[in-house]
Scaffold this motif. Structure first.
Motif, PDB file in Angstrom:
ATOM      1  N   ARG A   1       0.859  -1.179   0.000  1.00 48.98           N
ATOM      2  CA  ARG A   1       0.000   0.000   0.000  1.00 48.98           C
ATOM      3  C   ARG A   1       0.903   1.239   0.000  1.00 48.98           C
TER       4      ARG A   1
ATOM      5  N   LYS B   1      -0.405  -3.876   4.080  1.00 50.81           N
ATOM      6  CA  LYS B   1       0.050  -2.873   5.045  1.00 50.81           C
ATOM      7  C   LYS B   1       1.541  -2.630   4.850  1.00 50.81           C
TER       8      LYS B   1
ATOM      9  N   GLY C   1      -4.253  -3.168   5.292  1.00 48.39           N
ATOM     10  CA  GLY C   1      -4.385  -3.673   3.936  1.00 48.39           C
ATOM     11  C   GLY C   1      -5.779  -3.444   3.393  1.00 48.39           C
TER      12      GLY C   1
ATOM     13  N   GLU D   1      -8.442  -3.178  -3.943  1.00 51.20           N
ATOM     14  CA  GLU D   1      -8.921  -2.252  -4.958  1.00 51.20           C
ATOM     15  C   GLU D   1      -9.378  -3.023  -6.187  1.00 51.20           C
TER      16      GLU D   1
ATOM     17  N   ARG E   1      -3.681  -4.556  -1.571  1.00 44.58           N
ATOM     18  CA  ARG E   1      -2.659  -3.670  -1.026  1.00 44.58           C
ATOM     19  C   ARG E   1      -2.314  -4.115   0.394  1.00 44.58           C
TER      20      ARG E   1
END
Length: 396
Positions: free
Chosen positions: A47, A67, A53, A56, A65
């Protein structure tokens, strides 16, 4: 995995758009190409901001994504801690159940993805876009310590990527380096590829030129890109009218570069645009009289392929993989890395060409770019996903 049925592909990338760098651009193009071929694509990437997290839904893929954490030496790099990334990637693999995992680096996300895919018996392809020496500008340590870090990184690359069914990298030079330093037995040189037609003038299209000769740089404004050398070279050029430099990209070196341009009295001839969209970037390639890549750590240089695709002559540092993209005096020139006077002479040589001479050099550049067909590269990656071996594509 043979046949022509659609696959579920998971691309594991330490960097992905909105990040702007060669590896991120390639990963996005790879995801887009595979989605356009009817495959289901998932991407696992860091991300780009702090926070938990997220998932998308993008046009080309579902992007997971992870963390990540900022780190003090480079604002553009994010860190995924192993004890956080591994369980998250394991969970994603169990949910997605991909036919193949394609990692783009052996650091952080790539390492965790290789390990978790191996535990589950999932076929893995590994592509390396990054030399350990690329980390030098971000490590606040003496050179002797950086050499130790580089050796350890090469060792880790071999240990991690050696678990993949096939290892690729964009150029033969990089493949040889990986076999020598990472002790990988076999590495397939496979160009990132370019769709050259995207950068050519369409029928009836006209791009307005700048009122001055235009030198263009595109890329991250990082130490290893050596944009300071290009700015110094601009001040040493003797062409008339005086050329201007357009610098497209962002990064931690922008302010020092702006200061250097001011110190040399070149602020009115050096234009920093920051990041621009694809349409504006294409226009810049078509407007430019010459493209320059002074970086000394390029594994292939997608931006150089883009400039060549636009029929723009190039001047490149004689370093790493860049010499593979230049036939000296035919589609551009090489210059001695770090030598601003030498670079200025090569820029002046191209700017002195008449329109016919520059057109011949540009046409030769387009021919060079067309040797790096994106469609051909994607065909090979798709075959690797379905079970092909590197030997099927290595010469001899």
């Amino acid at each position: 995995m043979s046949g022509d049925h659609p696959l579920t592909i998971l691309i594991a990338a330490d960097t992905y758009p909105p990040d702007v760098n060669g590896a991120a651009v390639f990963s996005h193009r790879l995801a887009t190409a595979m989605a356009n071929r009817g495959h289901t694509v998932h991407v696992v990437a860091a991300r780009e901001v702090n926070g938990p997290g997220i998932v998308e839904q993008r046009v080309e893929a579902t992007v997971h994504r992870l963390k990540s954490h900022s780190q003090p030496t480079a604002s553009t790099l994010r860190l995924c801690l192993p004890w956080e990334a591994k369980p998250d990637i394991g969970r994603i693999l169990d949910e997605v159940k991909p036919d193949v995992v394609h990692v783009q680096c052996h650091y952080m996300v790539g390492q965790a993805a290789v390990q978790e895919a191996a535990r589950r018996g999932i076929r893995t392809i590994a592509t390396n876009h990054f030399m350990p020496e690329n980390l030098d500008p971000f490590l606040p340590f003496p050179k002797w310590f950086k050499r130790i870090v580089a050796r350890n990184s090469w060792r880790d690359m071999g240990k991690i990527m050696g678990k993949a069914a096939v290892v690729t990298t964009p150029t033969p030079l990089a493949a040889r380096a990986m076999m020598r330093h990472a002790r990988l037995r076999k590495v397939l040189p496979l160009s990132n590829g370019i769709n050259a037609a995207n950068y050519q003038l369409e029928a009836g299209e006209n791009v307005e030129r700048k009122p001055w000769p235009m030198v263009l740089f595109v890329g991250r404004l990082a130490v290893e890109k050596n944009v300071n050398v290009l700015i110094e070279a601009l001040g040493l050029t003797t062409s008339s009218p005086a050329p201007h430099l357009t610098v497209i990209g962002s990064g931690e070196q922008r302010e020092p570069l702006e200061r250097r341009a001011a110190e040399l009295g070149l602020s009115d001839r050096v234009h920093f645009t920051g990041h621009v969209d694809d349409s504006a970037l294409r226009t810049a390639y078509l407007q430019a009289d010459v493209f320059c890549q002074p970086g000394t750590a390029e594994l292939q240089s997608l931006v150089t392929l883009e400039a060549l695709s636009a029929s723009t002559p190039v001047v490149l540092a004689d370093a790493m993989a860049l010499p593979h993209l230049v036939d000296d005096g035919v589609n551009g020139y090489l210059f001695e890395p770090g030598n601003a006077a030498n670079l200025a002479r090569k820029l002046d040589t191209i700017l002195a060409l008449d329109p016919e001479g520059r057109a011949r050099m540009g046409a030769a550049g387009l021919q060079k770019a067309e040797q790096h067909s994106e469609a051909k590269s994607m065909d090979i990656f798709e075959a690797l996903y379905r079970g092909a071996d590197a030997d099927d594509f290595l010469p001899g």
